[in-house]
Design an enzyme around this catalytic site. Structure first.
Site: not given
Length: 119
Positions: A6, A8-10
């Site tokens: 994903n 947007s996931c760090s």
């Protein structure tokens, strides 16, 4: 290695960066755009040796909306929920070509993945 990713996931970005930085060939699967099938998710859960509720992001508002805390621990029902709502799947999941899998959210697990990639 395949990473259920994903952007947007760090934690997903860290896994990608650590793996590619170590020279590991990585295939990114944007699992929100290309959700796993029930069969794929079952295979991953078997490789992880986990149950579907173990890889469910219970802190997501959607989990509360769906009442997952009260959903009986029926693996089939949980798999269907995760396939229908892939954003509830914990990330990143890393899959190796030899059938191993990890939920690579921490440095220790990433180190394990890197060691496996090096053989």
């Amino acid at each position: 290695m395949e990473v259920w990713f994903n952007p947007s996931c760090s934690k997903s970005r860290t896994a990608r960066d650590e793996l590619t930085g170590a020279g590991v060939e990585v295939t990114l699967r944007r699992y929100l755009d290309e959700p796993p099938t029930e069969a794929e998710l079952r295979d991953v859960l078997a490789a992880l040796r986990l149950q579907p509720w173990d890889v469910t992001r219970m802190s997501e508002p959607l989990a509360r909306e769906l009442g997952l805390r009260d959903l009986p621990r029926d693996a089939d029902a949980w798999v269907r929920v995760l396939v229908e709502h892939p954003r509830l799947i914990q990330r990143p999941i890393v899959l190796s070509g030899d059938g191993r899998a990890w939920v690579a959210r921490d440095g220790g697990t990433l180190a394990e993945v890197l060691a496996a990639a090096r053989g």
